[in-house]
Design a protein around this motif. Structure first.
Motif, PDB file in Angstrom:
ATOM      1  N   ILE A  97      -4.987   0.081   0.828  1.00  0.00           N
ATOM      2  CA  ILE A  97      -5.655  -0.508  -0.329  1.00  0.00           C
ATOM      3  C   ILE A  97      -4.581  -1.074  -1.255  1.00  0.00           C
ATOM      4  CG2 ILE A  97      -7.211  -0.091  -2.272  1.00  0.00           C
ATOM      5  CD1 ILE A  97      -8.285   2.349  -0.787  1.00  0.00           C
ATOM      6  N   GLU A 117       2.240 -10.428   1.418  1.00  0.00           N
ATOM      7  CA  GLU A 117       1.617  -9.830   0.239  1.00  0.00           C
ATOM      8  C   GLU A 117       2.626  -9.054  -0.602  1.00  0.00           C
ATOM      9  OE1 GLU A 117      -1.458 -10.694   3.224  1.00  0.00           O
ATOM     10  OE2 GLU A 117       0.424  -9.576   3.314  1.00  0.00           O
ATOM     11  N   VAL A 129     -13.289   3.236   3.403  1.00  0.00           N
ATOM     12  CA  VAL A 129     -12.439   2.049   3.511  1.00  0.00           C
ATOM     13  C   VAL A 129     -11.361   2.344   4.539  1.00  0.00           C
ATOM     14  CG1 VAL A 129     -10.747   0.594   2.344  1.00  0.00           C
ATOM     15  CG2 VAL A 129     -12.854   1.239   1.168  1.00  0.00           C
ATOM     16  N   VAL A 147      -3.674  -2.873  -7.235  1.00  0.00           N
ATOM     17  CA  VAL A 147      -4.644  -2.979  -8.323  1.00  0.00           C
ATOM     18  C   VAL A 147      -5.993  -2.406  -7.903  1.00  0.00           C
ATOM     19  CG1 VAL A 147      -5.934  -4.566  -9.804  1.00  0.00           C
ATOM     20  CG2 VAL A 147      -3.488  -4.938  -9.416  1.00  0.00           C
ATOM     21  N   GLU A 148      -6.427  -2.742  -6.692  1.00  0.00           N
ATOM     22  CA  GLU A 148      -7.696  -2.210  -6.189  1.00  0.00           C
ATOM     23  C   GLU A 148      -7.629  -0.695  -6.044  1.00  0.00           C
ATOM     24  OE1 GLU A 148     -10.558  -2.544  -2.224  1.00  0.00           O
ATOM     25  OE2 GLU A 148      -8.983  -4.040  -2.550  1.00  0.00           O
ATOM     26  N   TYR A 149      -6.488  -0.207  -5.569  1.00  0.00           N
ATOM     27  CA  TYR A 149      -6.301   1.238  -5.410  1.00  0.00           C
ATOM     28  C   TYR A 149      -6.445   1.949  -6.758  1.00  0.00           C
ATOM     29  CZ  TYR A 149      -3.691   5.625  -4.831  1.00  0.00           C
ATOM     30  OH  TYR A 149      -3.312   6.933  -4.857  1.00  0.00           O
ATOM     31  N   HIS A 150      -5.836   1.403  -7.791  1.00  0.00           N
ATOM     32  CA  HIS A 150      -5.911   2.019  -9.112  1.00  0.00           C
ATOM     33  C   HIS A 150      -7.330   1.959  -9.672  1.00  0.00           C
ATOM     34  CE1 HIS A 150      -1.645   2.912 -10.317  1.00  0.00           C
ATOM     35  NE2 HIS A 150      -1.482   2.271  -9.182  1.00  0.00           N
ATOM     36  N   LYS A 151      -8.063   0.890  -9.370  1.00  0.00           N
ATOM     37  CA  LYS A 151      -9.459   0.810  -9.807  1.00  0.00           C
ATOM     38  C   LYS A 151     -10.292   1.908  -9.150  1.00  0.00           C
ATOM     39  CE  LYS A 151      -9.705  -4.120 -10.915  1.00  0.00           C
ATOM     40  NZ  LYS A 151     -10.261  -5.448 -10.516  1.00  0.00           N
ATOM     41  N   VAL A 152     -10.062   2.101  -7.848  1.00  0.00           N
ATOM     42  CA  VAL A 152     -10.790   3.160  -7.139  1.00  0.00           C
ATOM     43  C   VAL A 152     -10.429   4.518  -7.722  1.00  0.00           C
ATOM     44  CG1 VAL A 152     -11.020   4.371  -4.933  1.00  0.00           C
ATOM     45  CG2 VAL A 152     -11.033   1.875  -4.974  1.00  0.00           C
ATOM     46  N   SER A 185     -11.955   5.341 -10.994  1.00  0.00           N
ATOM     47  CA  SER A 185     -13.422   5.447 -10.960  1.00  0.00           C
ATOM     48  C   SER A 185     -13.894   6.825 -10.522  1.00  0.00           C
ATOM     49  CB  SER A 185     -14.001   4.396  -9.997  1.00  0.00           C
ATOM     50  OG  SER A 185     -13.809   4.791  -8.636  1.00  0.00           O
ATOM     51  N   GLN A 223     -10.675   7.038   1.973  1.00  0.00           N
ATOM     52  CA  GLN A 223      -9.742   6.085   2.559  1.00  0.00           C
ATOM     53  C   GLN A 223      -9.269   6.652   3.893  1.00  0.00           C
ATOM     54  OE1 GLN A 223      -6.091   5.326   0.401  1.00  0.00           O
ATOM     55  NE2 GLN A 223      -5.521   3.614   1.720  1.00  0.00           N
ATOM     56  N   GLU A 282       0.829  -1.195   0.000  1.00  0.00           N
ATOM     57  CA  GLU A 282       0.000   0.000   0.000  1.00  0.00           C
ATOM     58  C   GLU A 282       0.864   1.246   0.000  1.00  0.00           C
ATOM     59  OE1 GLU A 282      -1.879  -0.955   3.816  1.00  0.00           O
ATOM     60  OE2 GLU A 282      -0.761   0.685   4.741  1.00  0.00           O
TER      61      GLU A 282
END
Length: 412
Positions: free
Chosen positions: A278, A49, A274, A281-286, A289, A243, A16
């Motif tokens: 994060i 991770e 959240v 990949v999830e961070y970049h999706k958020v 968006s 976040q 993160e």
């Protein structure tokens, strides 16, 4: 012996924040070549991770950069010695410490005396002039600023020529470090990857506003929470993604007030919160968006600090609402990024919240026209804030390393 590259990030612990983002950018880029050995070195406490993302990561650093401000560089020096026992550093090797402060400077100086004529080349990058402390408002005290400028000046004494010093691309930060160190201090971009290629957004009824990153007091989450509270007293077309990651730098009262307000805001139907970090990949999706990122940063801190989130948002062509008196304001006015600037009143949180409310309301009238603009600088930002650009610059003071950088950056 051929050049080996060691990327040593004391903050590389979890998947993160920008520490994993930049480390991944360097790792992916260097992985494309096979002519030079490279090593990504992280904290001893790094999580599984991180190993999943960077399988060859070396857990070797004992402390984060600001973990013990009175350590006098002893911990990082011992870590360098232990790494030397494994890798036997030579003058052909190149070590870069992308996040550093006083302890790392002192430690590298000690290590130079320890290695003597076998000292490798070392590049140190610093992101802030004053360290994060329990109460972020300490930076407003003249005595605090004088104290740390003197300590840093002492730390820079007698650095060998094999060590190069760098800041982020904040002109004010760079100017301050040139004055404090008396050295030729360079500026480096922040290497980032774009992990989401499809940037088409589904049209939503609500305007999606985001606050991302860690929760240091000077980043202004408490101000945005108060802004949301005020906006939600009226009918509006906003939805918010927040976040909440490790809030700190507050006085005890400030922290209790902020956490109580956060619990209240969490109950709003148009707010998604959240807690914690994060993954990339999830961070970049958020991020991709969002219609807009809000960066209500305190100019007392961000007059000389670069925002990685602003850079990443810009790479995705996402506008930002930023505070006046900051590096972000300069970036928008220079046309490097796009968005709105709102007046930040350093003496009145109430006034700052009032101004941020006005800025968000103003955003509803200009969002379509601003969102359609694709600045010519976007492609430049993506190229400039890449691992290739970072490595070319950081190796440039060393003639023999310029060829290495050129060879690496030819590999695709």
């Amino acid at each position: 012996m051929a050049t080996r590259i060691f990327y040593i990030e004391p903050f590389l612990i979890k998947p993160e924040r920008h520490f994993i983002e930049t480390s991944l950018a360097i790792y992916y880029h260097l992985s494309k070549q096979d002519k030079f050995q490279f090593f990504i070195v992280g904290n001893k406490n790094l999580t599984p991770e991180v190993k999943d993302l960077i399988p060859e990561v070396v857990p070797a650093i004992s402390q984060t950069v600001f973990e013990d401000l009175e350590n006098k560089g002893n911990s990082f020096f011992e870590d360098l010695v232990n790494l030397d026992k494994i890798y036997h550093f030579t003058p052909e090797d190149f070590l870069t410490v992308p996040t550093a402060y006083e302890n790392q400077i002192i430690a590298v100086n000690k290590f130079a005396k320890y290695k003597r004529h076998l000292m490798p080349k070392v590049a140190i990058q610093i992101h802030v002039l004053f360290p994060p402390v329990k109460d972020s408002n300490d930076v407003l005290k003249r005595s605090f600023r004088i104290f740390w400028r003197k300590r840093l000046k002492d730390a820079f004494r007698n650095l060998p020529p094999t060590v190069s010093m760098w800041t982020t691309e904040s002109k004010q930060l760079n100017k301050d470090y040139k004055a404090v160190s008396g050295l030729n201090v360079g500026m480096l971009p922040v290497p980032y990857l774009m992990l989401i290629s499809d940037l088409k957004k589904k049209r939503a009824e609500n305007i999606r506003i985001g606050f991302l990153g860690e929760g240091r007091q000077e980043k202004g989450l408490h101000l945005l929470l108060r802004t949301i509270e005020e906006i939600n007293k009226q009918e509006n077309s906003f939805s918010f993604f927040i976040q909440n990651n490790n809030p700190r730098g507050f006085s005890d009262k400030e922290l209790n007030d902020m956490l109580a307000l956060l619990e209240k805001v969490k109950k709003y139907k148009n707010v998604e919160v959240v807690d914690g970090g994060i993954p990339p990949v999830e961070y970049h999706k958020v991020l991709s968006s969002l219609d807009c990122v809000v960066l209500p940063h305190n100019p007392a801190n961000y007059c000389r600090r670069v925002s990685g989130i602003l850079i990443q948002a810009s790479m995705y062509n996402i506008p930002s609402i930023v505070s006046s008196g900051t590096e972000e304001e300069i970036s928008i006015k220079d046309g490097k990024t796009k968005g709105l600037v709102f007046p930040y009143d350093i003496n009145s949180a109430n006034k700052t919240v009032e101004n941020l409310v006005k800025a968000l309301k103003a955003w509803t009238t200009v969002k379509d026209s601003i969102s359609k603009i694709v600045l010519p600088s976007i492609e430049y930002l993506r190229k400039h804030n890449s691992a290739a650009s970072y490595l070319s610059k950081i190796m440039s003071p060393y003639p023999e390393l310029r060829k290495v950088a050129k060879t690496i950056n030819k590999t695709r």
